[in-house]
Design a protein around this motif. Structure first.
Motif, PDB file in Angstrom:
ATOM      1  N   HIS A  56       0.850  -1.209   0.000  1.00  0.00           N
ATOM      2  CA  HIS A  56       0.000   0.000   0.000  1.00  0.00           C
ATOM      3  C   HIS A  56       0.876   1.246   0.000  1.00  0.00           C
ATOM      4  O   HIS A  56       1.466   1.612   1.009  1.00  0.00           O
ATOM      5  CB  HIS A  56      -0.913   0.004   1.230  1.00  0.00           C
ATOM      6  CG  HIS A  56      -1.929   1.115   1.220  1.00  0.00           C
ATOM      7  ND1 HIS A  56      -3.275   0.898   1.395  1.00  0.00           N
ATOM      8  CD2 HIS A  56      -1.798   2.455   1.056  1.00  0.00           C
ATOM      9  CE1 HIS A  56      -3.924   2.045   1.350  1.00  0.00           C
ATOM     10  NE2 HIS A  56      -3.043   3.016   1.141  1.00  0.00           N
ATOM     11  N   HIS A  58       1.192   5.269  -2.282  1.00  0.00           N
ATOM     12  CA  HIS A  58       0.637   6.167  -3.316  1.00  0.00           C
ATOM     13  C   HIS A  58       1.820   6.750  -4.073  1.00  0.00           C
ATOM     14  O   HIS A  58       2.343   7.799  -3.709  1.00  0.00           O
ATOM     15  CB  HIS A  58      -0.191   7.273  -2.669  1.00  0.00           C
ATOM     16  CG  HIS A  58      -1.379   6.772  -1.923  1.00  0.00           C
ATOM     17  ND1 HIS A  58      -2.656   6.826  -2.443  1.00  0.00           N
ATOM     18  CD2 HIS A  58      -1.504   6.178  -0.706  1.00  0.00           C
ATOM     19  CE1 HIS A  58      -3.511   6.289  -1.572  1.00  0.00           C
ATOM     20  NE2 HIS A  58      -2.830   5.890  -0.508  1.00  0.00           N
ATOM     21  N   HIS A 210      -9.646   1.810   0.707  1.00  0.00           N
ATOM     22  CA  HIS A 210      -9.352   2.596   1.898  1.00  0.00           C
ATOM     23  C   HIS A 210     -10.644   2.531   2.717  1.00  0.00           C
ATOM     24  O   HIS A 210     -11.665   3.088   2.293  1.00  0.00           O
ATOM     25  CB  HIS A 210      -9.044   4.045   1.538  1.00  0.00           C
ATOM     26  CG  HIS A 210      -7.669   4.250   0.988  1.00  0.00           C
ATOM     27  ND1 HIS A 210      -7.249   3.711  -0.196  1.00  0.00           N
ATOM     28  CD2 HIS A 210      -6.606   4.943   1.490  1.00  0.00           C
ATOM     29  CE1 HIS A 210      -5.988   4.065  -0.413  1.00  0.00           C
ATOM     30  NE2 HIS A 210      -5.565   4.809   0.591  1.00  0.00           N
ATOM     31  N   ASP A 309       2.583   3.354   2.738  1.00  0.00           N
ATOM     32  CA  ASP A 309       1.512   4.315   2.457  1.00  0.00           C
ATOM     33  C   ASP A 309       2.001   5.624   1.836  1.00  0.00           C
ATOM     34  O   ASP A 309       1.605   5.968   0.734  1.00  0.00           O
ATOM     35  CB  ASP A 309       0.702   4.604   3.735  1.00  0.00           C
ATOM     36  CG  ASP A 309      -0.682   5.195   3.436  1.00  0.00           C
ATOM     37  OD1 ASP A 309      -1.013   5.381   2.254  1.00  0.00           O
ATOM     38  OD2 ASP A 309      -1.427   5.467   4.385  1.00  0.00           O
TER      39      ASP A 309
HETATM   40 ZN   LIG Z   1      -3.513   5.054   1.273  1.00  0.00          ZN
END
Ligand SMILES: [Zn+2]
Length: 418
Positions: A56, A58, A210, A309
């Protein structure tokens, strides 16, 4: 060409192991293989584990924290989304790719070979997704990337968000994303969970939502996600990311839901460094930790893993792709430090992440699988975790992605010498 690694320490094996590789695959692993290989590498008792998995992140947001207008003053998830929304316009595919490439480099140099990244599709130009699809293709021989078609600003809170998620799947994203707790009313959150499941079935994709990234114990989209995916028989292809509110749920509710989670075989991702930072912001004292029930999920045999993340984005100012740092934070915050838990802590950033990504068939130290592994600068899992040790070597299809020598230390002091 055959290659033999000798003197490897493996988790749960008492004696040193040998690892034989041929044509990019493991052909045998055992204590005394008695083979002559063209090339032999002595690992001197160092620990060999499957590559780190970051399930996970971005990659389209990385290194944007310092941009004009991106500063998140309150340190909350919701201001993070607002800052991103206000500053994301004007990005180009090349610019996103350049930042993502830098983050990939940081992660790979610390032993990551598998990444699931979200791509924000609440942007009709699909810039993030285009950039990450190109990067995935460019790097496919050295790094496995899965992409989530992720509506950062909502499937319904954003105009045509659900259609954009579907468009992302048609363009080649691997997973359906969603953010039910961000939709403008509970009904829209529920509608978005239904939509995500419907799209996953229609396009035969994985799901990674999410889900309930809030301390509000009334945010209960996990329950609906679990029920729907269980009824469709796709629970094991589904991931609930964050589920912070489950950490605030009352015991009776959690007890009942836990039974369904086990039946559904749902996967969980917790992002310890981000959620300890973002959650609890409306609490005075006592102040909640904001993480989901990682220890209890793990004890119940439910697949749960940790992830990075963010790397320097409007949600979280730090982060560097070091999964060992994420693990260290996670086992502290979740109180997972009995000796058996420490001995198997690496699972949270290796095998459990692979189960979440649904890549078990190609992942792990087994004969017949791709020869992908990393070598840690420690002689046991316990020492690796205690010393938060670094990665000395990362091997992909039998080829070294990098080799790192431990840095030499100059000293005349006897006490500082090994
Ligand atoms: Zn996230």
């Amino acid at each position: 060409m055959q290659k033999l690694y000798t003197n490897a320490t493996l988790v749960d094996k008492d004696e040193p192991q040998e690892i034989l590789i041929d044509n990019g695959k493991f052909t045998a692993i055992g204590p005394h293989l008695a083979v002559e290989a063209a090339e032999t590498v002595d690992l001197n008792g160092r620990l060999v584990v499957p590559p780190y998995v970051d399930p996970h992140i971005h990659l389209d947001y990385v290194y944007t924290a310092m941009r004009q207008g991106a500063l998140n003053g309150t340190g909350t998830l919701f201001e993070g989304i607002q800052r991103w929304s206000e500053t994301k316009a004007g990005a180009t595919v090349e610019e996103v790719k350049e930042r993502a490439r830098r983050a990939v480099r940081e992660e790979m140099l610390q032993g990551v070979q598998y990444i699931r990244t979200h791509a924000d599709v609440t942007d009709p130009s699909m810039t993030s997704l285009k950039a990450l699809l190109e990067l995935k293709e460019e790097l496919k021989d050295i790094l496995t990337i899965q992409i989530v078609s992720f509506p950062q600003e909502g499937m319904y809170a954003y105009p045509n968000g659900a259609e954009l998620v579907e468009e992302g799947l048609k363009m080649g994203a691997d997973c359906v994303g969603g953010i039910p707790h961000y939709e403008l009313a509970r009904e829209f959150g529920e509608k978005s969970v239904h939509k995500a499941v419907e799209l996953a079935v229609k396009y035969d994709k994985l799901i990674d939502l999410h889900c309930d990234e809030t301390d509000d114990d009334q945010s209960r989209f996990l329950e609906l996600l679990t029920a729907l995916t269980y009824m469709e028989g796709i629970g094991d292809r589904t991931t609930a990311s964050h589920t912070c509110s489950f950490g605030s749920a009352n015991g009776a509710y959690a007890f009942r839901l836990m039974k369904t989670l086990i039946k559904a075989k749902l996967n969980f991702i917790s992002c310890p460094t981000e959620n300890i930072y973002l959650e609890g912001r409306q609490d005075t004292y006592p102040k909640r930790r904001g993480l989901t029930r990682v220890k209890e999920l793990n004890d119940a045999g439910i697949n749960v893993c940790f992830a990075q993340d963010s790397i320097a984005d409007p949600w979280y100012p730090l982060g560097n792709g070091n999964l060992m740092n994420v693990l260290d934070n996670g086992i502290h915050i979740c109180q997972m430090m009995s000796f058996p838990e420490i001995d198997h802590a690496l699972d949270l950033i290796t095998t459990h992440g692979a189960v979440t990504m649904h890549i078990q068939d190609e992942y792990g130290l087994d004969a017949g699988k791709p020869a992908n592994f990393i070598v840690l600068d420690a002689d046991s899992p316990y020492e690796a975790v205690r010393c938060r040790t670094g990665v000395l070597r990362s091997v992909r299809y039998g080829k070294e992605l990098f080799v790192r020598e431990p840095a030499p230390v100059k000293t005349d002091l006897a006490i500082l010498q090994a």
